[in-house]
Structure formats: structure tokens, C-alpha cells
Design an enzyme around this catalytic site. Structure first.
Site, PDB file in Angstrom:
ATOM      1  N   THR A  65       8.792  33.802  21.144  1.00  0.00           N
ATOM      2  CA  THR A  65       8.114  34.913  21.719  1.00  0.00           C
ATOM      3  C   THR A  65       8.924  35.940  22.581  1.00  0.00           C
ATOM      4  O   THR A  65       8.786  36.888  22.749  1.00  0.00           O
ATOM      5  CB  THR A  65       6.847  34.082  22.676  1.00  0.00           C
ATOM      6  OG1 THR A  65       5.742  33.505  21.928  1.00  0.00           O
ATOM      7  CG2 THR A  65       6.022  35.339  23.224  1.00  0.00           C
ATOM      8  N   SER A 100       2.278  38.075  14.688  1.00  0.00           N
ATOM      9  CA  SER A 100       2.246  36.866  15.821  1.00  0.00           C
ATOM     10  C   SER A 100       4.080  36.897  15.910  1.00  0.00           C
ATOM     11  O   SER A 100       4.809  36.569  14.820  1.00  0.00           O
ATOM     12  CB  SER A 100       1.677  35.734  15.616  1.00  0.00           C
ATOM     13  OG  SER A 100       2.126  34.907  16.383  1.00  0.00           O
ATOM     14  N   ASN A 144       4.634  33.995  15.599  1.00  0.00           N
ATOM     15  CA  ASN A 144       4.890  32.848  14.581  1.00  0.00           C
ATOM     16  C   ASN A 144       5.053  33.137  13.218  1.00  0.00           C
ATOM     17  O   ASN A 144       5.282  32.196  12.446  1.00  0.00           O
ATOM     18  CB  ASN A 144       3.476  32.065  14.841  1.00  0.00           C
ATOM     19  CG  ASN A 144       3.388  31.289  16.356  1.00  0.00           C
ATOM     20  OD1 ASN A 144       4.279  31.326  17.048  1.00  0.00           O
ATOM     21  ND2 ASN A 144       2.269  31.022  16.462  1.00  0.00           N
ATOM     22  N   SER A 177      54.405  21.272  20.624  1.00  0.00           N
ATOM     23  CA  SER A 177      54.424  20.421  21.574  1.00  0.00           C
ATOM     24  C   SER A 177      54.885  21.094  23.061  1.00  0.00           C
ATOM     25  O   SER A 177      55.759  21.993  23.059  1.00  0.00           O
ATOM     26  CB  SER A 177      55.065  19.186  21.534  1.00  0.00           C
ATOM     27  OG  SER A 177      55.322  18.268  22.651  1.00  0.00           O
TER      28      SER A 177
END
Length: 465
Positions: free
Chosen positions: A103, A142, A144, A320
Site C-alpha cells: 500500500t 486497490s 491488491n 593475496s
């Protein structure tokens, strides 16, 4: 003195919003509530553009149904187009990981579009009686249905880019397969000597593995074309007109140029995250296979004096801080780590999708975040692997041939003639005396030298299909 802030209100109270901000009060609340990743939605520009495309399709539909007037439509569409073109992305300030099923992100988009549309109309920001984030930008929608639809639009586009990176990697391996087609070497199973092959065949295998995954990704894109836009809150289509759902899908196709379709059952589609589970599984599959290839590259290049040393990886940096002259396979190593991240993300996505309840899965924000992040990391790492590693690989042909000539397992080629038991005895003697199978076979007068040369010549044991 000009005010630096404007005041916005919601049912929880009011807040000061920076005068020049396009976002509003709900975005600011989300910004204050969710400081999880220390990033914001501008991390995913494709997703922001996808949200704008969805909002544009919805605005076109609401105008067609008579719920927006000409001026509102034009201003909203222009605002959406500007976001699609890459503008105002810095106004999407909410954290990707958030409560509320997305949302906050949806409202961030609604507020930015509303305030930019107001500006286009010559109105002041927050003049929401003219264009309102909820009443106009979010009309017939929405979170959703908007949010998962935007996720699918984004994934559909990101997978195209991921496939491009895999094609590049595949082609790079194919080029090496051609380059190494005549380099003979030992094949291995369980890290033990097996039978001869070519280095070209080994690299060709990697190309074929990748090509198969490109096809699987193409299959997943079909799943993403089914969306639940028009479902609104739980899939019943509440607050929409009868024609809305059909029209909005049509407009979405027009806006995106992709043949999206409506889910057959919107209630099911609103709660089902199966497509995301499937896509995550495919990403994990790709990651595992590429990581295996990187393991091989590290092993084949190991040494150089006390390892396999069959290939040389490009030297890209000292290896290294204490051992002079050491060079590490850092490019395959970083790709391995990307794979580990993708595999871990698949676990997160699985748990999030399983964790949904009833008519909605509230955990789609973490699903989206992990999917987007995985694809972006994979895409960048694949280009890195191809450009900084695979292209520069060279073969140590003499080392490869020495392994073949000294291998006991080339006796396998004599199995059809001498039988397994006799060949086992030859192999045992070769290992015990540290001699070549070739010399022992001649000593025992099992074949003439010409016959043996034909049977044991490495090229005769390699199927150059």
C-alpha cells in the site's frame, strides 16, 4: 518569507510535507515507518515505470467510462508518461520492504502522479479537490490488484534483460568451444580420471546448459501475462463498473505493447502467488547451474603448479596481501556468491508466499524485492563472467595431453576386445608400477604397436559430434 512546507491531512492527523515534494502524507508516514534496507523504490526504476503504466491504463479506462473529465485525464496521462520516461523517480522514497502488502508504494505513486498532474493543470500541490490521490489516481483500483500487476510487468521486462545476459554468456562459451575444439584432455567423474574428451566439448556443454535455461525463462514469461487488474480489494471487483475490468486489460495491452490477459478467477488470482514461486525456482535453477560452471572453472585452473592447471583464467588483480605473485579466480568466485544469494532469496520467497492468509498475501513486497534484486545481480554478474573471465581463458594443451597419456583409464578403450577383468589387471599393474598402460600392453604383446596406436589414440576415443 516563503514557506518551506505545506500541510497535508489524513484520518490519523496532519504532517508537514516539503514544499517541493511531489509525494504526500501517506508516503511520508511510510518513509518514517519503514527504514529497513536504507534504500528506496528508485532502486528499481523498471518497477516505478510499471506502476505508472498501470495507472495510465486505469486512467484511460476511467475516462472511457465517464469518471474522469478531459483535463483530469490529460494531466494524469502526462504525469504517467513523464514517470515512464524516467522523471520524478527520486520522489519514490518508500522502502521496498514494508508492511501493508504494498500500500505504501501504491500511495507513493498515487501522490506523485496526483501532485504532478495538479502542477500540469496550474494548481498548487495538495489541491486534492481537483485531482485526489485516492479518488482519481487510484479510482477503480486497490493496492491488491495494482501492486502485483506492476510486479508482473516488471518481471516480464527484467527477464528479457536476464535472457540477453545469458545469451551473451552462452555465445562466449560457444566461441571458446570452437577455439578449443582440438584440445584433447581427460574427462573426469567424481574427481577421478574418466575417459578423454576435448576442451571444446567441455565448454560446449556449458553453452548448451545455458541455452536450456534461456528456454525455461521464456516459458516463465507466459505465466506473467496473466494479471488480476480490476480485481480491486479481494477479487470481487468492488467499486468498479461492469465494463471496467475488460476495458482496463485492453488499455494495459495498449500501454505496454504486451498481450496481458485477465486471470480466469480474480479472487483466486488476488491471493495466489504461485507464479512468483515458479519464477524464483527457475532463477534458482539458473544460479545453481552457473555456479557449478564457476566451480569447474576454478578447479580446471587450479594451481598453477600444484593443481589441474588445464586452463588459465585472465589475471585481473593480485590475489593475496601476504603471498607475492598469487592470483585468485575472483570472477568465478563473485558469481558463486551471487548464486548463493539467489538460492537464499528463493527460500525467502517460498516462505513469504506460503505465509499468505485467506484472500491476500501481504508479503509481496519482500517477494518483489528479492526477485528484482536476484535478477539484477544475476544479469550484472553474467556479463562480468563473460567479459572479464571466459573471453580471456587460454588452454594449457601440453598439460592436458600429459594427463591423458599418463592416465590409467584409457584402458577402457580395450574393454570390448580384452574384457573387463583383463583391463582391470592392466590398470592395477599400471598404478602399482607407475607405468603407462601403453607400455604394459606392448610388453605383454597383447597388440602390435600399430594396433595399439589406433585403439588408444586419444582422438579415436573422442566423439566429435
Amino acid at each position: 518569507m516563503e514557506e518551506e512546507y505545506r500541510i497535508e491531512k489524513d484520518f490519523l492527523g496532519e504532517k508537514k510535507i516539503e514544499k517541493d515534494a511531489y509525494y504526500g502524507i501517506q508516503t511520508l508516514r511510510a518513509k518514517e515507518n519503514f527504514d529497513i534496507t536504507h534504500t528506496d523504490m528508485s532502486l528499481f526504476p523498471t518497477f516505478i515505470k510499471s506502476l505508472a503504466k498501470v495507472k495510465k491504463a486505469c486512467a484511460l479506462t476511467n475516462f472511457e467510462l465517464g469518471d474522469l473529465n478531459d483535463k483530469q485525464r490529460d494531466a494524469i496521462i502526462q504525469a504517467c508518461n513523464e514517470i515512464i520516461d524516467g522523471k520524478f523517480h527520486d520522489q519514490f522514497i518508500v522502502d521496498p520492504i514494508q508492511g501493508g502488502a504494498g500500500t505504501s508504494t501504491n500511495m507513493n505513486a498515487n501522490e506523485v502522479i496526483a501532485n504532478r498532474a495538479l502542477e500540469i493543470l496550474g494548481e498548487k500541490r495538495s489541491t486534492y479537490d481537483v485531482i485526489h490521490p485516492n479518488n482519481h489516481i487510484n479510482m477503480s483500483q486497490s493496492t491488491n490488484d495494482v501492486y502485483p500487476t506492476a510486479i508482473k510487468l516488471t518481471l516480464h521486462e527484467l527477464i528479457y534483460k536476464l535472457k540477453d545476459s545469458l545469451r551473451y554468456l552462452r555465445d562466449t562459451f560457444n566461441e571458446k568451444a570452437v577455439e578449443f575444439k582440438d584440445v584433447l584432455k581427460m574427462g573426469r567423474t567424481q574427481l577421478q580420471d574418466a575417459v578423454p574428451m576435448t576442451l571444446g566439448q567441455e565448454f560446449k556443454t556449458y553453452a548448451v546448459m545455458i541455452d536450456d535455461d534461456i528456454f525455461r525463462l521464456r516459458e516463465t514469461q507466459a505465466l506473467l501475462k496473466e494479471v488480476n487488474l480490476g480485481a480491486t480489494a479481494i477479487g470481487t471487483g468492488i467499486n468498479t463498473k461492469a465494463a471496467y475490468q475488460r476495458k482496463v486489460i485492453s488499455n494495459l495491452r495498449e500501454v505496454t505493447g504486451v498481450d496481458y490477459v485477465s486471470a480466469g478467477d480474480l479472487i483466486e488470482a488476488t491471493q495466489d502467488t504461485g507464479a512468483f514461486v515458479h519464477i524464483s525456482g527457475i532463477l534458482k535453477r539458473v544460479a545453481i547451474k552457473i555456479s557449478k560452471i564457476c566451480n569447474d572453472l576454478r578447479l580446471l585452473s587450479s594451481g598453477p603448479r600444484a593443481g589441474f592447471n588445464e586452463i588459465n583464467l585472465p589475471k585481473v588483480q593480485p590475489g593475496s596481501s601476504i603471498m607475492p605473485g598469487k592470483v585468485n579466480p575472483v570472477i568465478p568466485e563473485v558469481v558463486n556468491q551471487v548464486a548463493f544469494e539467489v538460492i537464499g532469496s528463493d527460500v525467502t520467497i517460498s516462505m513469504a508466499c506460503e505465509g499468505g492468509q485467506l484472500q491476500l498475501n501481504v508479503f509481496e513486497p519482500i517477494v518483489a524485492y528479492k526477485l528484482f534484486t536476484s535478477i539484477n545481480m544475476m544479469r550484472r554478474s553474467f556479463y562480468t563472467l563473460g567479459e572479464k573471465c571466459i573471453k580471456g581463458i587460454t588452454a594449457n594443451e601440453e598439460v592436458c595431453m600429459d594427463y591423458i597419456l599418463n592416465s590409467v583409464t584409457i584402458v577402457t578403450s580395450l574393454n570390448p576386445i580384452l574384457g573387463y577383468e583383463k583391463c582391470s589387471a592392466l590398470a592395477k599393474e599400471a598404478l602399482a608400477t607407475n607405468r603407462r598402460v601403453y607400455d604394459i600392453v606392448l610388453e605383454q604383446e597383447l597388440f602390435t604397436q600399430d594396433e595399439l596406436d589406433k585403439l588408444l589414440h586419444p582422438k579415436n576415443m573422442v566423439n566429435n559430434y
